[in-house]
Motif scaffolding. Structure first.
Motif, PDB file in Angstrom:
ATOM      1  N   ALA A  54      -1.658   4.073   3.789  1.00 13.66           N
ATOM      2  CA  ALA A  54      -2.024   2.799   4.528  1.00 13.66           C
ATOM      3  C   ALA A  54      -1.351   1.417   4.373  1.00 13.66           C
ATOM      4  CB  ALA A  54      -3.632   2.609   4.306  1.00 13.66           C
ATOM      5  N   ALA A  55      -1.015   1.168   3.058  1.00 12.49           N
ATOM      6  CA  ALA A  55      -0.252  -0.054   2.975  1.00 12.49           C
ATOM      7  C   ALA A  55       1.187   0.092   3.306  1.00 12.49           C
ATOM      8  CB  ALA A  55      -0.583  -0.270   1.336  1.00 12.49           C
ATOM      9  N   LEU A  56       1.634   1.165   3.159  1.00 15.68           N
ATOM     10  CA  LEU A  56       3.237   1.094   3.648  1.00 15.68           C
ATOM     11  C   LEU A  56       3.424   0.692   5.127  1.00 15.68           C
ATOM     12  CD1 LEU A  56       4.358   4.440   1.631  1.00 15.68           C
ATOM     13  CD2 LEU A  56       4.864   2.148   1.285  1.00 15.68           C
ATOM     14  N   VAL A  57       2.653   0.933   5.774  1.00 14.27           N
ATOM     15  CA  VAL A  57       2.621   0.733   7.466  1.00 14.27           C
ATOM     16  C   VAL A  57       2.964  -1.011   7.515  1.00 14.27           C
ATOM     17  CG1 VAL A  57       1.714   0.498   9.718  1.00 14.27           C
ATOM     18  CG2 VAL A  57       1.450   2.654   8.213  1.00 14.27           C
ATOM     19  N   PRO A  58       1.916  -1.686   7.004  1.00 14.20           N
ATOM     20  CA  PRO A  58       2.379  -3.390   7.263  1.00 14.20           C
ATOM     21  C   PRO A  58       3.269  -3.842   6.236  1.00 14.20           C
ATOM     22  CG  PRO A  58       0.381  -2.869   6.202  1.00 14.20           C
ATOM     23  CD  PRO A  58       0.565  -1.398   6.364  1.00 14.20           C
ATOM     24  N   LEU A  59       3.676  -2.942   5.085  1.00 12.88           N
ATOM     25  CA  LEU A  59       4.527  -3.469   3.945  1.00 12.88           C
ATOM     26  C   LEU A  59       5.990  -2.611   4.263  1.00 12.88           C
ATOM     27  CD1 LEU A  59       2.349  -3.467   1.196  1.00 12.88           C
ATOM     28  CD2 LEU A  59       2.953  -5.329   2.531  1.00 12.88           C
ATOM     29  N   ALA A  60       6.222  -2.297   5.584  1.00 13.71           N
ATOM     30  CA  ALA A  60       7.555  -1.491   5.819  1.00 13.71           C
ATOM     31  C   ALA A  60       8.746  -2.275   5.560  1.00 13.71           C
ATOM     32  CB  ALA A  60       7.657  -0.926   7.056  1.00 13.71           C
ATOM     33  N   ASP A  61       8.853  -3.523   5.303  1.00 17.09           N
ATOM     34  CA  ASP A  61      10.017  -4.490   5.369  1.00 17.09           C
ATOM     35  C   ASP A  61       9.840  -5.025   3.923  1.00 17.09           C
ATOM     36  OD1 ASP A  61      11.140  -3.623   7.899  1.00 17.09           O
ATOM     37  OD2 ASP A  61      10.039  -5.377   8.767  1.00 17.09           O
ATOM     38  N   MET A  62       8.974  -4.555   3.026  1.00 16.28           N
ATOM     39  CA  MET A  62       8.847  -5.207   1.721  1.00 16.28           C
ATOM     40  C   MET A  62      10.310  -5.135   0.962  1.00 16.28           C
ATOM     41  SD  MET A  62       6.101  -4.307  -1.291  1.00 16.28           S
ATOM     42  CE  MET A  62       6.362  -2.662  -1.232  1.00 16.28           C
ATOM     43  N   ARG A  82       8.298  -8.151  -5.767  1.00 18.73           N
ATOM     44  CA  ARG A  82       8.344  -7.854  -4.186  1.00 18.73           C
ATOM     45  C   ARG A  82       8.037  -8.988  -3.526  1.00 18.73           C
ATOM     46  NH1 ARG A  82       4.624  -2.685  -5.868  1.00 18.73           N
ATOM     47  NH2 ARG A  82       5.713  -1.960  -7.804  1.00 18.73           N
ATOM     48  N   ARG A  83       8.770  -8.906  -2.274  1.00 16.75           N
ATOM     49  CA  ARG A  83       8.798  -9.830  -1.334  1.00 16.75           C
ATOM     50  C   ARG A  83       7.972  -9.248  -0.142  1.00 16.75           C
ATOM     51  NH1 ARG A  83      12.781 -10.715  -4.432  1.00 16.75           N
ATOM     52  NH2 ARG A  83      13.359 -12.412  -5.296  1.00 16.75           N
ATOM     53  N   LEU A  84       6.749  -9.712   0.215  1.00 17.48           N
ATOM     54  CA  LEU A  84       6.104  -9.262   1.257  1.00 17.48           C
ATOM     55  C   LEU A  84       6.756  -9.680   2.598  1.00 17.48           C
ATOM     56  CD1 LEU A  84       2.569  -9.212  -0.297  1.00 17.48           C
ATOM     57  CD2 LEU A  84       4.152  -7.480  -0.349  1.00 17.48           C
ATOM     58  N   PRO A  85       6.656  -8.748   3.380  1.00 16.01           N
ATOM     59  CA  PRO A  85       7.339  -9.114   4.905  1.00 16.01           C
ATOM     60  C   PRO A  85       6.601 -10.235   5.660  1.00 16.01           C
ATOM     61  CG  PRO A  85       6.275  -7.105   5.096  1.00 16.01           C
ATOM     62  CD  PRO A  85       6.040  -7.308   3.509  1.00 16.01           C
ATOM     63  N   ASP A  86       7.194 -10.653   6.662  1.00 12.03           N
ATOM     64  CA  ASP A  86       6.595 -11.921   7.458  1.00 12.03           C
ATOM     65  C   ASP A  86       6.091 -12.899   6.720  1.00 12.03           C
ATOM     66  OD1 ASP A  86       7.278 -10.019   9.951  1.00 12.03           O
ATOM     67  OD2 ASP A  86       5.410  -9.072   9.472  1.00 12.03           O
ATOM     68  N   GLY A  87       6.587 -13.404   5.874  1.00  8.56           N
ATOM     69  CA  GLY A  87       6.057 -14.711   5.147  1.00  8.56           C
ATOM     70  C   GLY A  87       4.897 -14.504   4.191  1.00  8.56           C
ATOM     71  N   GLY A  88       4.665 -13.277   3.869  1.00  2.19           N
ATOM     72  CA  GLY A  88       3.623 -12.796   2.946  1.00  2.19           C
ATOM     73  C   GLY A  88       4.090 -13.340   1.545  1.00  2.19           C
ATOM     74  N   PRO A  89       3.179 -13.167   0.543  1.00  5.13           N
ATOM     75  CA  PRO A  89       3.477 -13.772  -0.634  1.00  5.13           C
ATOM     76  C   PRO A  89       4.328 -12.989  -1.498  1.00  5.13           C
ATOM     77  CG  PRO A  89       1.268 -12.774  -0.408  1.00  5.13           C
ATOM     78  CD  PRO A  89       1.787 -12.734   0.674  1.00  5.13           C
ATOM     79  N   GLU A  90       5.077 -13.554  -2.343  1.00  5.00           N
ATOM     80  CA  GLU A  90       5.936 -13.038  -3.320  1.00  5.00           C
ATOM     81  C   GLU A  90       4.836 -12.586  -4.460  1.00  5.00           C
ATOM     82  OE1 GLU A  90       9.860 -13.673  -5.834  1.00  5.00           O
ATOM     83  OE2 GLU A  90       9.329 -14.970  -4.267  1.00  5.00           O
ATOM     84  N   ILE A  91       5.229 -11.329  -4.859  1.00  4.16           N
ATOM     85  CA  ILE A  91       4.195 -10.970  -5.996  1.00  4.16           C
ATOM     86  C   ILE A  91       4.937 -10.345  -7.242  1.00  4.16           C
ATOM     87  CG2 ILE A  91       2.202 -10.684  -4.640  1.00  4.16           C
ATOM     88  CD1 ILE A  91       2.723  -7.491  -4.558  1.00  4.16           C
ATOM     89  N   VAL A  92       4.502 -10.459  -8.499  1.00  4.40           N
ATOM     90  CA  VAL A  92       5.257  -9.582  -9.543  1.00  4.40           C
ATOM     91  C   VAL A  92       4.208  -8.475  -9.958  1.00  4.40           C
ATOM     92  CG1 VAL A  92       5.688  -9.809 -11.890  1.00  4.40           C
ATOM     93  CG2 VAL A  92       6.481 -11.818 -10.326  1.00  4.40           C
ATOM     94  N   VAL A  93       4.772  -7.404 -10.086  1.00  3.13           N
ATOM     95  CA  VAL A  93       4.033  -6.236 -10.152  1.00  3.13           C
ATOM     96  C   VAL A  93       4.271  -5.410 -11.654  1.00  3.13           C
ATOM     97  CG1 VAL A  93       3.119  -3.966  -9.273  1.00  3.13           C
ATOM     98  CG2 VAL A  93       3.632  -5.947  -7.817  1.00  3.13           C
ATOM     99  N   VAL A  94       3.374  -5.199 -12.388  1.00  2.00           N
ATOM    100  CA  VAL A  94       3.759  -4.377 -13.648  1.00  2.00           C
ATOM    101  C   VAL A  94       2.835  -2.927 -13.302  1.00  2.00           C
ATOM    102  CG1 VAL A  94       3.598  -3.963 -16.128  1.00  2.00           C
ATOM    103  CG2 VAL A  94       4.329  -6.147 -15.187  1.00  2.00           C
ATOM    104  N   ASP A  95       3.518  -1.872 -13.371  1.00  2.00           N
ATOM    105  CA  ASP A  95       3.107  -0.613 -13.169  1.00  2.00           C
ATOM    106  C   ASP A  95       3.382   0.154 -14.518  1.00  2.00           C
ATOM    107  OD1 ASP A  95       2.250  -0.240 -10.419  1.00  2.00           O
ATOM    108  OD2 ASP A  95       4.324  -0.545 -10.239  1.00  2.00           O
TER     109      ASP A  95
END
Length: 129
Positions: A54-62, A82-95
């Motif tokens: 579900a998250a991949l659809v709006p984040l397709a251009d991440m 990760r830079r989210l599309p359409d001016g969304g926030p830039e996030i740092v992720v640790v998995d």
């Protein structure tokens, strides 16, 4: 095992981003897979795959920039920006992925918006006095 585990996570992430589908991810997860969140909630394999899809659809251009991909024993750690599309926030992720029997058994994920990083260090300043 660490090289194989590291390669498996790297391939899964690449395919996930290229195809926009969790199909390549599904067979890499054990049936008992658990995804842990910082708020102490967790999800099963099916729940997590549905949430990712579900998250991949709006984040397709991440845009994803991998800074570290490390393996130690049965764990693989991925640190990315990760830079989210359409001016969304830039996030740092640790998995943190735990591998068992050649499959991913557990994942812990920590996400921090870059813009909030300084505010989250307030606790550190109080200890330095």
């Amino acid at each position: 095992m660490t090289t194989d585990s590291k390669s498996m996570i790297q391939r899964a992430l690449a395919e996930l981003l290229e195809t926009g589908s969790v199909e390549a991810l599904e067979p890499l997860l054990s049936e008992g897979f658990v995804h842990h969140r910082p708020d102490s909630t967790s999800s099963t394999k099916a729940e997590w795959l549905a949430a990712v899809q579900a998250a991949l659809v709006p984040l397709a251009d991440m845009q994803v920039e991998v800074h570290h991909l490390l393996a130690d024993g049965d764990h693989v750690v991925l640190h990315s920006r990760r830079r989210l599309p359409d001016g969304g926030p830039e996030i740092v992720v640790v998995d943190i992925w735990r591998i068992d029997g050649g499959l991913v058994a557990e994942c812990w994920e920590i996400i921090e918006p870059v813009a909030q990083a300084a505010a989250n260090l307030v606790w550190w300043e109080a200890t330095r006095g």
